[in-house]
Write a protein that holds these residues in place. Structure first.
Motif, mmCIF file in Angstrom:
data_model
loop_
_atom_site.group_PDB
_atom_site.id
_atom_site.type_symbol
_atom_site.label_atom_id
_atom_site.label_comp_id
_atom_site.label_asym_id
_atom_site.label_seq_id
_atom_site.Cartn_x
_atom_site.Cartn_y
_atom_site.Cartn_z
ATOM 1 N N HIS A 1 -19.425 29.654 -29.941
ATOM 2 C CA HIS A 1 -20.442 28.828 -30.591
ATOM 3 C C HIS A 1 -20.670 27.509 -29.862
ATOM 4 O O HIS A 1 -21.671 26.826 -30.093
ATOM 5 N N ALA A 2 -19.756 27.146 -28.966
ATOM 6 C CA ALA A 2 -19.933 25.922 -28.175
ATOM 7 C C ALA A 2 -20.734 26.182 -26.901
ATOM 8 O O ALA A 2 -21.019 25.241 -26.148
ATOM 9 N N GLY A 3 -21.092 27.438 -26.639
ATOM 10 C CA GLY A 3 -21.929 27.754 -25.489
ATOM 11 C C GLY A 3 -21.177 28.059 -24.214
ATOM 12 O O GLY A 3 -21.701 27.850 -23.113
ATOM 13 N N TYR A 4 -19.957 28.599 -24.333
ATOM 14 C CA TYR A 4 -19.160 28.932 -23.156
ATOM 15 C C TYR A 4 -18.909 30.437 -23.116
ATOM 16 O O TYR A 4 -18.497 31.039 -24.120
ATOM 17 N N ALA A 5 -19.172 31.028 -21.948
ATOM 18 C CA ALA A 5 -19.095 32.482 -21.787
ATOM 19 C C ALA A 5 -17.678 32.923 -21.431
ATOM 20 O O ALA A 5 -17.007 32.310 -20.601
ATOM 21 N N LEU A 6 -17.246 34.002 -22.057
ATOM 22 C CA LEU A 6 -15.912 34.558 -21.831
ATOM 23 C C LEU A 6 -15.878 35.318 -20.504
ATOM 24 O O LEU A 6 -16.791 36.075 -20.181
ATOM 25 N N ARG A 7 -14.800 35.124 -19.748
ATOM 26 C CA ARG A 7 -14.645 35.810 -18.465
ATOM 27 C C ARG A 7 -13.477 36.793 -18.536
ATOM 28 O O ARG A 7 -12.498 36.560 -19.262
ATOM 29 N N VAL B 1 -10.347 32.241 -20.537
ATOM 30 C CA VAL B 1 -11.042 31.631 -19.402
ATOM 31 C C VAL B 1 -12.540 31.697 -19.686
ATOM 32 O O VAL B 1 -13.074 32.763 -19.980
ATOM 33 N N VAL B 2 -13.205 30.545 -19.612
ATOM 34 C CA VAL B 2 -14.635 30.481 -19.946
ATOM 35 C C VAL B 2 -15.384 29.685 -18.880
ATOM 36 O O VAL B 2 -14.776 28.970 -18.073
ATOM 37 N N THR B 3 -16.693 29.819 -18.925
ATOM 38 C CA THR B 3 -17.574 29.050 -18.050
ATOM 39 C C THR B 3 -18.822 28.701 -18.830
ATOM 40 O O THR B 3 -19.189 29.437 -19.766
ATOM 41 N N PRO B 4 -19.479 27.582 -18.547
ATOM 42 C CA PRO B 4 -20.715 27.261 -19.262
ATOM 43 C C PRO B 4 -21.718 28.406 -19.142
ATOM 44 O O PRO B 4 -21.889 28.987 -18.064
ATOM 45 N N ALA B 5 -22.392 28.722 -20.244
ATOM 46 C CA ALA B 5 -23.329 29.846 -20.249
ATOM 47 C C ALA B 5 -24.426 29.671 -19.205
ATOM 48 O O ALA B 5 -24.934 30.659 -18.663
ATOM 49 N N ALA B 6 -24.777 28.431 -18.900
ATOM 50 C CA ALA B 6 -25.840 28.185 -17.917
ATOM 51 C C ALA B 6 -25.394 28.504 -16.499
ATOM 52 O O ALA B 6 -26.221 28.580 -15.588
ATOM 53 N N MET C 1 -7.756 22.023 -15.942
ATOM 54 C CA MET C 1 -6.498 21.941 -15.218
ATOM 55 C C MET C 1 -6.296 20.543 -14.625
ATOM 56 O O MET C 1 -7.254 19.916 -14.181
ATOM 57 N N THR C 2 -5.055 20.071 -14.624
ATOM 58 C CA THR C 2 -4.694 18.806 -13.990
ATOM 59 C C THR C 2 -3.495 19.051 -13.081
ATOM 60 O O THR C 2 -2.859 20.112 -13.126
ATOM 61 N N SER C 3 -3.160 18.043 -12.300
ATOM 62 C CA SER C 3 -1.986 18.166 -11.426
ATOM 63 C C SER C 3 -0.706 18.264 -12.249
ATOM 64 O O SER C 3 0.266 18.898 -11.830
ATOM 65 N N ALA D 1 -24.471 32.983 -13.752
ATOM 66 C CA ALA D 1 -25.008 33.659 -12.562
ATOM 67 C C ALA D 1 -24.537 33.015 -11.272
ATOM 68 O O ALA D 1 -24.790 33.549 -10.184
ATOM 69 N N ASN D 2 -23.846 31.881 -11.350
ATOM 70 C CA ASN D 2 -23.379 31.195 -10.150
ATOM 71 C C ASN D 2 -22.235 31.961 -9.488
ATOM 72 O O ASN D 2 -21.422 32.595 -10.169
ATOM 73 N N SER D 3 -22.155 31.874 -8.190
ATOM 74 C CA SER D 3 -21.062 32.544 -7.476
ATOM 75 C C SER D 3 -19.733 31.838 -7.699
ATOM 76 O O SER D 3 -18.674 32.463 -7.675
ATOM 77 N N THR D 4 -19.769 30.520 -7.915
ATOM 78 C CA THR D 4 -18.554 29.750 -8.195
ATOM 79 C C THR D 4 -18.788 28.865 -9.426
ATOM 80 O O THR D 4 -18.959 27.653 -9.302
ATOM 81 N N PRO D 5 -18.812 29.455 -10.610
ATOM 82 C CA PRO D 5 -19.064 28.662 -11.813
ATOM 83 C C PRO D 5 -17.874 27.775 -12.163
ATOM 84 O O PRO D 5 -16.748 28.017 -11.718
ATOM 85 N N GLU D 6 -18.137 26.750 -12.954
ATOM 86 C CA GLU D 6 -17.069 25.869 -13.426
ATOM 87 C C GLU D 6 -16.126 26.668 -14.313
ATOM 88 O O GLU D 6 -16.559 27.444 -15.163
ATOM 89 N N THR D 7 -14.841 26.487 -14.111
ATOM 90 C CA THR D 7 -13.842 27.221 -14.881
ATOM 91 C C THR D 7 -13.148 26.292 -15.863
ATOM 92 O O THR D 7 -12.606 25.256 -15.471
#
Length: 470
Positions: A126-132, A93-98, A402-404, A101-107
């Motif tokens: 290396h693509a700039g996505y932070a590990l959660r 599970v990752v979120t954009p590094a930018a 995720m999709t339906s 700090a958001n309370s509801t970051p993109e997942t």
């Protein structure tokens, strides 16, 4: 007319095989892309309604693309401990590094595990996505709701701090020679002669009496500092008995209440059985019970108690000295007719230290190692699984959404309930097979050429039809 439908079928073949060639070229170009999942072109027949049984209306073919997300790529070892790979089912599970700090970051979800700390301390690929991951307590138990994806936090190594762990138990292993001669000071105790040993006024802690043995050990205080303590022994005139003092070295580390003096925290006599083991019944209880040292901020110590020196600024602390007083003691002091010798000392607790290394084990625990020698679990990396992972929406940089059709993600621990296993110090390779792609390329090129022949042949037939009028 059938000739027209044949020409249109040829055109559909050109379009379908062009799409298939694009799929193959994408696969080949990503043969070295970490965790890339190959695409496959699936051809479907197009059927037109037939107007009469004596003629045929060609429909042709179409191509749809499917990404084989569930296909495993090989897992290859690397030299970086924070590289991660998944062997089996599941996604990081990752979120954009930018957005960390958001309370509801993109997942988003990925299998690209090239994680390493960025300038802000976040583990970012290396693509700039932070590990959660899950936060854990000192025992490794997950804090909060482990099934709620919103409870995950972006893993930051700068937030990993080493706190001092005060000593709660120390141990000593050694032997006191049973045939040691009784010193003049110890002999004088029995006759109350001048110069007799006295724990309060004429003691070993002050240096006024020379001990027969002095053994030193260390404890870690509440601030992570190291404090030295000494256990000194003087052979008594009573068989199988020794005078003993436990005191701080230097004595200025401790403030004692009378009759304790000179940094002492416990005094008394240590007795041994005729077989050389500690005789707990005849030993002074203060020597085999845990030592309680008051806080520096406490007032003057009561009689027979001790506290840390006011200038030390330390919290109250209790630690036991294991010398063989119970079956579970990790140390043992014996009295055999062998040379007096200290064999070993040890203590628990650890001083504070700086982060030295970061490892991620197969259970997904992020384990921090400090230069103090302490290691502890600080995070746990989950895997997100889906009912239909092949229907995730493909995003850039090896991410999925995720999709339906894919269903909602379920968070699982590494190796649990159908989830794959996390491998630290490894990366998943592309699942592209070059031999298969080149074979498909040849087949697709031939099919494209054949479709073009349909068009040229149908064109010649139409031309022949038109010439019939001339």
């Amino acid at each position: 007319m059938s000739i027209n439908s044949a020409m249109l079928a040829g055109v559909s073949g050109l379009v379908a095989n062009s799409s298939a060639m694009a799929v193959i070229s994408d696969n080949i170009s990503n043969v070295n892309t970490i965790a890339f999942k190959r695409n496959r072109a699936d051809f479907s027949r197009l059927v037109n309604s037939q107007s009469a049984s004596t003629t045929y209306n060609a429909g042709g073919a179409s191509a749809s693309t499917r990404q084989l997300i569930g296909a495993q790529g090989s897992v290859n070892s690397t030299s970086l401990s924070t590289d991660l790979a998944v062997q089996g089912n599941g996604f990081f599970v990752v979120t954009p590094a930018a957005q960390v700090a958001n309370s509801t970051p993109e997942t988003l979800f990925t299998r690209v595990g090239t994680f390493k700390p960025n300038d802000d301390g976040y583990l970012v690929n290396h693509a700039g996505y932070a590990l959660r991951g899950w936060q854990v307590d000192s025992s490794g138990a997950v804090i909060g709701n482990s099934s709620d994806i919103n409870s995950l936090t972006s893993i930051n190594v700068n937030s990993i701090a080493d706190t001092a762990s005060p000593t709660t138990s120390a141990s000593i292993t050694g032997n006191l020679k049973s045939s040691t001669a009784v010193s003049a000071a110890a002999a004088a105790v029995l006759t109350a002669s001048p110069g007799a040993y006295n724990a309060a006024t004429n003691n070993m802690a002050s240096g006024a009496v020379q001990p027969d043995a002095s053994w030193q050990y260390q404890v870690i205080d509440s601030l992570g500092g190291r404090k030295n303590f000494t256990v000194s022994f003087l052979k008594s005139g009573t068989p199988n008995q020794w005078y003993a003092e436990v005191y701080a070295s230097p004595s200025s580390n401790i403030t004692s209440g009378a009759p304790l003096a000179n940094g002492q925290i416990a005094t008394g006599t240590m007795a041994f059985t005729p077989t050389g083991a500690i005789d707990t019944a005849l030993t002074t209880p203060a020597l085999i019970a845990p030592f309680a040292i008051g806080a520096s901020s406490a007032g003057a110590p009561a009689a027979g108690t001790a506290k840390w020196a006011t200038s030390a600024g330390l919290a109250a602390q209790t630690f036991g000295l294991q010398i063989g007083q119970s079956a579970t003691s990790t140390g043992a002091i014996t009295q055999f007719d062998a040379d007096t010798a200290l064999n070993s000392t040890s203590s628990d607790g650890s001083p504070s230290g700086d982060l030295a290394d970061l490892q991620i084990d197969k259970e997904g625990f992020v384990i921090a190692s400090f230069n103090s020698g302490l290691t502890k679990k600080v995070f746990k990396v989950p895997l997100a699984t889906f009912v239909n992972g092949d229907d995730l929406q493909v995003e850039t940089a090896g991410n999925y959404r995720m999709t339906s059709d894919s269903g909602s993600p379920t968070l699982k621990a590494s190796g649990a309930s159908g989830a794959g296993t996390i491998s630290g110090g490894a990366l998943e390779a592309s699942n592209v097979d070059l031999a298969q792609e080149f074979s498909n390329m040849i087949i697709t090129q031939r099919a494209y050429s054949a479709s073009s022949k349909i068009i040229t042949t149908a064109d010649e037939m139409l031309d022949e039809l038109i010439r019939m009028k001339r």
